[in-house]
Design a protein around this motif. Structure first.
Motif, PDB file in Angstrom:
ATOM      1  N   VAL A 155     -38.792  20.511  -1.063  1.00 27.03           N
ATOM      2  CA  VAL A 155     -38.032  19.648  -0.163  1.00 27.03           C
ATOM      3  C   VAL A 155     -37.019  18.887  -0.998  1.00 27.03           C
ATOM      4  O   VAL A 155     -37.362  18.315  -2.037  1.00 27.03           O
ATOM      5  CB  VAL A 155     -38.959  18.658   0.569  1.00 27.03           C
ATOM      6  CG1 VAL A 155     -38.144  17.664   1.398  1.00 27.03           C
ATOM      7  CG2 VAL A 155     -39.960  19.389   1.445  1.00 27.03           C
ATOM      8  N   THR A 156     -35.757  18.843  -0.570  1.00 28.21           N
ATOM      9  CA  THR A 156     -34.720  18.187  -1.367  1.00 28.21           C
ATOM     10  C   THR A 156     -33.558  17.754  -0.494  1.00 28.21           C
ATOM     11  O   THR A 156     -33.376  18.264   0.622  1.00 28.21           O
ATOM     12  CB  THR A 156     -34.211  19.133  -2.471  1.00 28.21           C
ATOM     13  OG1 THR A 156     -33.242  18.450  -3.271  1.00 28.21           O
ATOM     14  CG2 THR A 156     -33.570  20.377  -1.886  1.00 28.21           C
ATOM     15  N   THR A 157     -32.770  16.827  -1.012  1.00 27.78           N
ATOM     16  CA  THR A 157     -31.527  16.438  -0.337  1.00 27.78           C
ATOM     17  C   THR A 157     -30.322  17.172  -0.921  1.00 27.78           C
ATOM     18  O   THR A 157     -29.203  16.977  -0.460  1.00 27.78           O
ATOM     19  CB  THR A 157     -31.303  14.922  -0.441  1.00 27.78           C
ATOM     20  OG1 THR A 157     -31.412  14.513  -1.811  1.00 27.78           O
ATOM     21  CG2 THR A 157     -32.333  14.163   0.378  1.00 27.78           C
ATOM     22  N   THR A 158     -30.537  17.991  -1.947  1.00 21.55           N
ATOM     23  CA  THR A 158     -29.476  18.854  -2.459  1.00 21.55           C
ATOM     24  C   THR A 158     -29.591  20.214  -1.776  1.00 21.55           C
ATOM     25  O   THR A 158     -30.353  20.392  -0.826  1.00 21.55           O
ATOM     26  CB  THR A 158     -29.601  19.038  -3.983  1.00 21.55           C
ATOM     27  OG1 THR A 158     -30.824  19.742  -4.265  1.00 21.55           O
ATOM     28  CG2 THR A 158     -29.596  17.713  -4.704  1.00 21.55           C
ATOM     29  N   THR A 159     -28.843  21.196  -2.268  1.00 19.45           N
ATOM     30  CA  THR A 159     -29.099  22.560  -1.823  1.00 19.45           C
ATOM     31  C   THR A 159     -30.530  22.917  -2.216  1.00 19.45           C
ATOM     32  O   THR A 159     -31.004  22.545  -3.295  1.00 19.45           O
ATOM     33  CB  THR A 159     -28.119  23.547  -2.481  1.00 19.45           C
ATOM     34  OG1 THR A 159     -28.251  23.461  -3.910  1.00 19.45           O
ATOM     35  CG2 THR A 159     -26.671  23.246  -2.091  1.00 19.45           C
ATOM     36  N   ILE A 160     -31.224  23.640  -1.364  1.00 17.36           N
ATOM     37  CA  ILE A 160     -32.612  23.994  -1.645  1.00 17.36           C
ATOM     38  C   ILE A 160     -32.708  24.904  -2.868  1.00 17.36           C
ATOM     39  O   ILE A 160     -33.765  25.014  -3.501  1.00 17.36           O
ATOM     40  CB  ILE A 160     -33.262  24.646  -0.402  1.00 17.36           C
ATOM     41  CG1 ILE A 160     -34.784  24.762  -0.568  1.00 17.36           C
ATOM     42  CG2 ILE A 160     -32.633  25.999  -0.100  1.00 17.36           C
ATOM     43  CD1 ILE A 160     -35.504  23.448  -0.742  1.00 17.36           C
ATOM     44  N   THR A 161     -31.592  25.509  -3.219  1.00 13.77           N
ATOM     45  CA  THR A 161     -31.523  26.404  -4.371  1.00 13.77           C
ATOM     46  C   THR A 161     -31.052  25.696  -5.636  1.00 13.77           C
ATOM     47  O   THR A 161     -30.774  26.344  -6.643  1.00 13.77           O
ATOM     48  CB  THR A 161     -30.554  27.557  -4.047  1.00 13.77           C
ATOM     49  OG1 THR A 161     -29.340  26.988  -3.509  1.00 13.77           O
ATOM     50  CG2 THR A 161     -31.142  28.496  -3.011  1.00 13.77           C
ATOM     51  N   HIS A 162     -30.940  24.375  -5.585  1.00 17.54           N
ATOM     52  CA  HIS A 162     -30.436  23.615  -6.724  1.00 17.54           C
ATOM     53  C   HIS A 162     -31.447  23.618  -7.866  1.00 17.54           C
ATOM     54  O   HIS A 162     -32.583  24.086  -7.728  1.00 17.54           O
ATOM     55  CB  HIS A 162     -30.104  22.188  -6.292  1.00 17.54           C
ATOM     56  CG  HIS A 162     -28.944  21.587  -6.999  1.00 17.54           C
ATOM     57  ND1 HIS A 162     -29.037  20.429  -7.731  1.00 17.54           N
ATOM     58  CD2 HIS A 162     -27.652  21.986  -7.087  1.00 17.54           C
ATOM     59  CE1 HIS A 162     -27.847  20.128  -8.238  1.00 17.54           C
ATOM     60  NE2 HIS A 162     -26.993  21.057  -7.859  1.00 17.54           N
ATOM     61  N   ALA A 163     -31.054  23.086  -9.011  1.00 20.04           N
ATOM     62  CA  ALA A 163     -31.819  23.229 -10.245  1.00 20.04           C
ATOM     63  C   ALA A 163     -33.233  22.670 -10.141  1.00 20.04           C
ATOM     64  O   ALA A 163     -34.183  23.300 -10.621  1.00 20.04           O
ATOM     65  CB  ALA A 163     -31.072  22.555 -11.393  1.00 20.04           C
ATOM     66  N   THR A 164     -33.403  21.494  -9.547  1.00 19.11           N
ATOM     67  CA  THR A 164     -34.726  20.880  -9.544  1.00 19.11           C
ATOM     68  C   THR A 164     -35.722  21.662  -8.701  1.00 19.11           C
ATOM     69  O   THR A 164     -36.804  22.009  -9.190  1.00 19.11           O
ATOM     70  CB  THR A 164     -34.646  19.410  -9.121  1.00 19.11           C
ATOM     71  OG1 THR A 164     -33.776  18.705 -10.022  1.00 19.11           O
ATOM     72  CG2 THR A 164     -36.008  18.755  -9.141  1.00 19.11           C
TER      73      THR A 164
END
Length: 488
Positions: free
Chosen positions: A152-161
């Protein structure tokens, strides 16, 4: 084997650590080593966990945590969930060294990979060590053990974290490949931005990943209402923006955006409700990714509101885990960014706009901000008049800039502004420097820092954590607590 990091333990001790004290601190290791445990050899075996919830405030410097706490106390008379853990019995607190395999200043890819696979990697890589070997990340191990998995993220779900817990690529830029790997791995819950990496009209290969996920039994949702209406069981893919989700401050200012884009707490709640149905437990990573982006922009309004949105998600995780004894919760940051801080020693401070009250009044001023610096500058350009600049800034902040401040911002928009530190010539950063006249918040730069980060943990397995840990030690903490089989 990992390449030798050029920054030795001796170098670190010479350049800022209080050597004698830290050499006696449990868990301290030179960051060119790969610890298999965050504990000292004399410690007992850790407890066994059914679930792991790993929460990341991306790019959170300690000053960010402190200002969010003070802002919330000033505005609402309560503290943050994160700092409230200092009063919780049994919670472990530590400083974490975030260095990557090739730099004392990490990026999110190397940082998340360190947690995800237990190895230091070079900046930019996702679970691929310097020798070119792809390492198995924790969500793949959890899937093999029959556990539920989620990102779960507020960036793209494919982002680094998020990618650091599930993907294997040489470059974090390969987000289209990461999206396809999520399908191959079978990550159960994926919630965030990044719709363009699943959309056949936007992908270079024309592949319709939305259709492919649906064919594998995923509920595919694209807005907050659909997320609320989604079946309570089964796999779930939710992408709520083509790229990153809006900053929390901008989302709160626009009801139309809020109607489409769920908050991080909403997504965390949905993920936990779904994953908790797995009889074998789950591993879930929750990231407040836009804290990092606000720090890069030196955006105090964006920073505090995204940090508080992340803290709301921490509250959701605590609500889930507090009544249980089977869930390991870890809360941390992957690295600092720009090191913001409230500058002043109390009493009044003076800016070009006049004399102001106590320094903590800055939080009252920030509480009136309605839009981020990115939003403000998006409506201005090289040809903007002084009146347009004045009105745009006032709409975003309720501040009335002085004439010389308006002219400085106009010069930066025309690329005519000059400062000794050239990064401050950019319009976003020049604007942030002007706002500092009214908020008294200063920044050391615009990039990641080498500062140690705060780590809080509780639940079975947390007893392993000493006072000072390497970031890649957390992989062992999690896998041992869960009893996961780790390949050699």
């Amino acid at each position: 084997m990992l390449g030798v990091n050029p920054f030795s333990r001796r170098d670190f001790l010479r350049t800022g650590l209080a050597g004698g004290a830290l050499l006696l601190t449990p868990g301290l290791r030179a960051h060119n080593q790969e610890p298999t445990s965050a504990a000292t050899p004399s410690r007992a075996e850790p407890g066994r966990a059914r679930n792991v919830i790993f929460l990341v405030s991306d790019g959170m410097s300690l000053g960010t945590l402190a200002m969010a706490e003070r802002h919330l106390r000033r505005q609402e008379g309560r503290g943050t969930h994160w700092l409230g853990l200092y009063e919780r019995p049994g919670t472990r607190h530590a400083l974490m060294d975030t260095a990557s395999a090739n730099s004392p200043v990490t990026d999110s890819a190397a940082a998340s990979s360190s947690w995800g696979c237990g190895h230091k990697v070079k900046n930019g890589a996702i679970n691929v060590t310097p020798d070119g070997r792809a390492r198995t990340p924790i969500l793949r191990l959890a899937r093999a053990a029959g556990k539920g998995t989620g990102l779960v993220t507020t960036t793209t779900i494919t982002h680094a974290t998020p990618a650091g817990f599930a993907a294997q690529v040489e470059s974090r830029a390969d987000e289209g490949i990461i999206a396809a790997q999520y399908l191959d791995v079978g990550v159960d819950v994926l919630l965030g931005g990044g719709a363009k990496f699943f959309d056949p009209a936007k992908r270079p290969d024309g592949r319709d990943l939305f259709a492919d996920f649906a064919a594998r039994g995923y509920s595919v949702v694209r807005d907050a209402a659909s997320l609320r209406a989604a079946p309570a069981v089964g796999r779930l893919l939710g992408t709520f923006a083509a790229e990153h989700l809006p900053f929390a401050l901008d989302r709160g200012a626009d009801p139309a955006i809020a109607a489409v884009v769920p908050s991080l707490a909403d997504m965390a709640r949905a993920a936990l409700a779904r994953l908790s149905g797995n009889a074998r437990g789950f591993v879930l990573q929750i990231e407040g990714g836009r804290v990092d982006h606000a720090a890069h922009s030196n955006d105090i309004g964006g920073l505090i509101h995204d940090q508080l949105a992340f803290d709301d998600a921490v509250g959701v995780a605590l609500d889930f885990a507090t009544a249980r004894n089977d869930t390991l919760v870890l809360i941390t940051a992957d690295h600092g960014n720009s090191n913001p801080g409230l500058n002043g020693a109390g009493g009044s401070f003076t800016s070009r706009g006049g004399s102001y009250g106590d320094t903590q009044d800055c939080f009252d001023r920030v509480a009136r901000f309605r839009q981020t610096n990115v939003w403000t500058l998006a409506g201005l350009g090289p040809d903007s008049t002084a009146l347009q600049v004045r009105e745009r800034v006032h709409a975003a902040t309720e501040l009335a800039l002085e004439d010389d401040e308006i002219e400085m911002l106009r010069q930066s928009l025309r690329k005519e502004h000059r400062e000794g530190n050239r990064v401050r010539n950019a319009p976003l950063i020049a604007y942030a420097q002007i706002l500092a006249n009214y908020t008294s918040v200063g920044w050391t730069g615009t990039q990641h820092t080498t500062d140690f980060t705060e780590l809080a943990a509780f639940g079975p397995g947390s007893e392993e954590i000493g006072c000072f840990v390497q970031n890649n030690a957390l992989f062992g903490v999690m896998t041992r607590a869960l009893g996961l089989s780790v390949p050699a």
